[in-house]
Design an enzyme around this catalytic site. Structure first.
Site, PDB file in Angstrom:
ATOM      1  N   SER A 249       8.705  10.675  -2.842  1.00  0.00           N
ATOM      2  CA  SER A 249       8.116   9.512  -3.490  1.00  0.00           C
ATOM      3  C   SER A 249       6.584   9.583  -3.474  1.00  0.00           C
ATOM      4  CB  SER A 249       8.645   8.264  -2.775  1.00  0.00           C
ATOM      5  OG  SER A 249       8.618   7.183  -3.650  1.00  0.00           O
ATOM      6  N   LYS A 253       4.251  12.908  -4.450  1.00  0.00           N
ATOM      7  CA  LYS A 253       3.014  13.036  -5.238  1.00  0.00           C
ATOM      8  C   LYS A 253       2.007  13.809  -4.370  1.00  0.00           C
ATOM      9  CE  LYS A 253       3.597   8.079  -6.546  1.00  0.00           C
ATOM     10  NZ  LYS A 253       4.654   7.994  -7.477  1.00  0.00           N
ATOM     11  N   TRP A 340      12.916   4.404 -12.321  1.00  0.00           N
ATOM     12  CA  TRP A 340      11.503   4.044 -12.135  1.00  0.00           C
ATOM     13  C   TRP A 340      10.624   5.294 -12.083  1.00  0.00           C
ATOM     14  CZ3 TRP A 340       8.531   0.168 -12.969  1.00  0.00           C
ATOM     15  CH2 TRP A 340       7.389  -0.089 -12.216  1.00  0.00           C
ATOM     16  N   HIS A 390      16.982   6.498  -5.361  1.00  0.00           N
ATOM     17  CA  HIS A 390      15.696   6.966  -4.840  1.00  0.00           C
ATOM     18  C   HIS A 390      15.810   7.142  -3.322  1.00  0.00           C
ATOM     19  CE1 HIS A 390      11.317   7.201  -5.061  1.00  0.00           C
ATOM     20  NE2 HIS A 390      11.224   6.369  -4.040  1.00  0.00           N
TER      21      HIS A 390
HETATM   22  C1  GTR Z   1       7.050   2.618  -5.426  1.00  0.00           C
HETATM   23  C2  GTR Z   1       6.044   3.215  -6.354  1.00  0.00           C
HETATM   24  C3  GTR Z   1       6.406   4.637  -6.636  1.00  0.00           C
HETATM   25  C4  GTR Z   1       6.828   5.409  -5.408  1.00  0.00           C
HETATM   26  C5  GTR Z   1       7.494   4.566  -4.356  1.00  0.00           C
HETATM   27  C6  GTR Z   1       7.479   5.115  -2.921  1.00  0.00           C
HETATM   28  O1  GTR Z   1       6.851   1.297  -5.194  1.00  0.00           O
HETATM   29  O2  GTR Z   1       6.015   2.442  -7.524  1.00  0.00           O
HETATM   30  O3  GTR Z   1       5.349   5.262  -7.330  1.00  0.00           O
HETATM   31  O4  GTR Z   1       5.795   6.126  -4.888  1.00  0.00           O
HETATM   32  O5  GTR Z   1       6.935   3.322  -4.237  1.00  0.00           O
HETATM   33  O6  GTR Z   1       6.583   5.831  -2.524  1.00  0.00           O
HETATM   34  O7  GTR Z   1       8.369   4.724  -2.191  1.00  0.00           O
END
Ligand code: GTR
Length: 416
Positions: A249, A253, A340, A390
């Site tokens: 997540s 990145k 998402w 996720h």
């Molecule tokens: C979310 C965000 C994502 C992702 C995620 C995470 O809220 O919108 O870009 O990075 O968090 O890191 O769990």
């Protein structure tokens, strides 16, 4: 795919993805086409790195920093005797408030140094395994549904092992790999405080209240921290030439940006990294640039805000980030219900990085269309979309371990 409700005004409908033209990773700024590895290395790669640095993540301080590594503990009979568990405290004489804690597991059955995975964790080292010998983090920590053991923004004993499903330590060890992890908030706490705390606030050269628009946000700070760990990882028994960098997540990145900048990382894995990670920004599907910059104003550099609702003006897109890892192996993972993060956009990034991998003589991704669910593909660019949400699962790890077996065993990774 639409298991998550789209927030108002955000698109989860593929037919509403606008027409877009991706910038070509092999077309230099002066309009000349890159046709050989030398030109890529000497001209185009530095051009792209600089664009990501100044327009997306922000510049981090160069060079090595003065630091001290102190061994805090060593347990040779961890995991029922299968592993050695160690913890290290990293301190910085020039920044006395900054302390990082690195947790390392090494397989007892393998001769050292061993290849290993390195990744930041979200909830403290103690959250990755219930082993009571792991130091309980005392750092500031986010609170939320996924970490009920965190109270008043501090970890409690109840948070031990809370993230264990994402860190299959036994499996990693039994496959002959080491594991090194550090709590990401040790490097930079994940909230917008005007860059007062963490590395931003304590480093001398960046000690002003707020970084300039082309200077590092938190993702760049976390990525910088990973490089600092790599500076000394050899002392832990992990082979610095065989480090697979992994992140989920926002930390996916981070692993992509860290792996793009620092060619010492032998293999790079991004799990469900989405917007600002593997997903193409121009698709504007799921989370968009404007949305991420609003929800998380501290993650990227100030200049990235110029591209809010203005993605076509970006001089780069995220396939170019993946191509910066080339020719080293990179793995991009998506999850079917993680709309998402735009799984299709993550796949397309991998696909459009393929020409760079091929120019550099590797097998690249080698796929034109998205594979079926739970069917991993790719040679030097690995990709899968797994069923489910996720998260980081056993399925994800099985693919990463297989990919690491293919690419890290035997040969030493030479830094160009
Ligand atoms: C979310 C965000 C994502 C992702 C995620 C995470 O809220 O919108 O870009 O990075 O968090 O890191 O769990």
């Amino acid at each position: 795919m639409d298991s998550q409700p789209a927030p108002p005004g955000f698109n989860y409908d593929e037919s509403k993805v606008p027409d877009y033209t991706l910038p070509d990773p092999l077309l230099m700024e002066d309009g000349t086409r890159v046709t050989d590895a030398k030109t890529w290395r000497e001209i185009r790669r530095p051009e792209l790195l600089q664009l990501f640095e100044t327009e997306v993540y922000g510049k981090a301080p160069g060079g090595k920093v003065n630091h001290q590594v102190k061994a805090l503990s060593r347990e040779q009979a961890a995991l029922d005797g299968k592993a050695t568990r160690m913890e290290f405290e990293i301190s910085f004489p020039d920044a006395p408030d900054l302390k990082w804690y690195l947790l390392v597991f090494l397989p007892n059955s393998a001769s050292r140094p061993v290849p290993g995975f390195l990744g930041l964790n979200f909830n403290g080292n103690h959250s990755i395994h219930p082993d009571p010998g792991i130091r309980l983090s005392t750092a500031w920590m986010r609170q939320g549904g996924k970490s009920p053991g965190v109270k008043d923004n501090r970890a409690t004993e109840a948070s031990r092992g809370e993230s264990a499903s994402r860190w299959p330590v036994d499996k990693i060890i039994s496959r002959g790999y080491g594991l090194a992890t550090i709590y990401y908030g040790d490097i930079d706490p994940d909230y917008d405080d005007g860059f007062q705390n963490g590395v931003h606030g304590t480093m001398d050269s960046f000690g002003r209240p707020r970084p300039a628009p082309d200077e590092w946000g938190s993702i760049a700070a976390w990525a910088w921290g990973l490089s600092r760990i790599l500076d000394f990882i050899e002392v832990t028994g992990i082979d610095p030439h065989k480090v697979a960098l992994l992140g989920h997540s926002r930390l996916g990145k981070t692993s992509l940006w860290a792996g793009a900048r620092d060619e010492r990382f032998a293999l790079v894995i991004s799990n469900d990294s989405g917007c600002g990670g593997a997903a193409l920004s121009r698709r504007r599907f799921g989370e968009t640039v404007a949305r991420i910059n609003t929800s998380f104003p501290h993650w990227f550099c100030g200049n990235f805000k110029k591209y809010d609702d203005n993605e076509d003006a970006l001089p780069v897109d995220q396939h170019m980030l993946i191509s910066l890892v080339a020719p080293r192996p990179v793995y991009i993972a998506s999850a079917e219900e993680d709309v998402w993060a735009d799984p299709r956009g993550e796949f397309l990034s991998a696909k459009h990085a393929d020409p760079v991998y091929r120019l550099l003589g590797t097998g690249g991704l080698g796929e034109e269309t998205m594979p079926d669910i739970d069917k991993p593909v790719g040679e030097t660019i690995g990709y899968h979309i797994r069923s489910g949400k996720h998260d980081v699962t056993g399925f994800d790890w099985d693919q990463y371990l297989n990919f690491a077996d293919r690419h890290l065993s035997g040969k030493k990774h030479d830094v160009p």
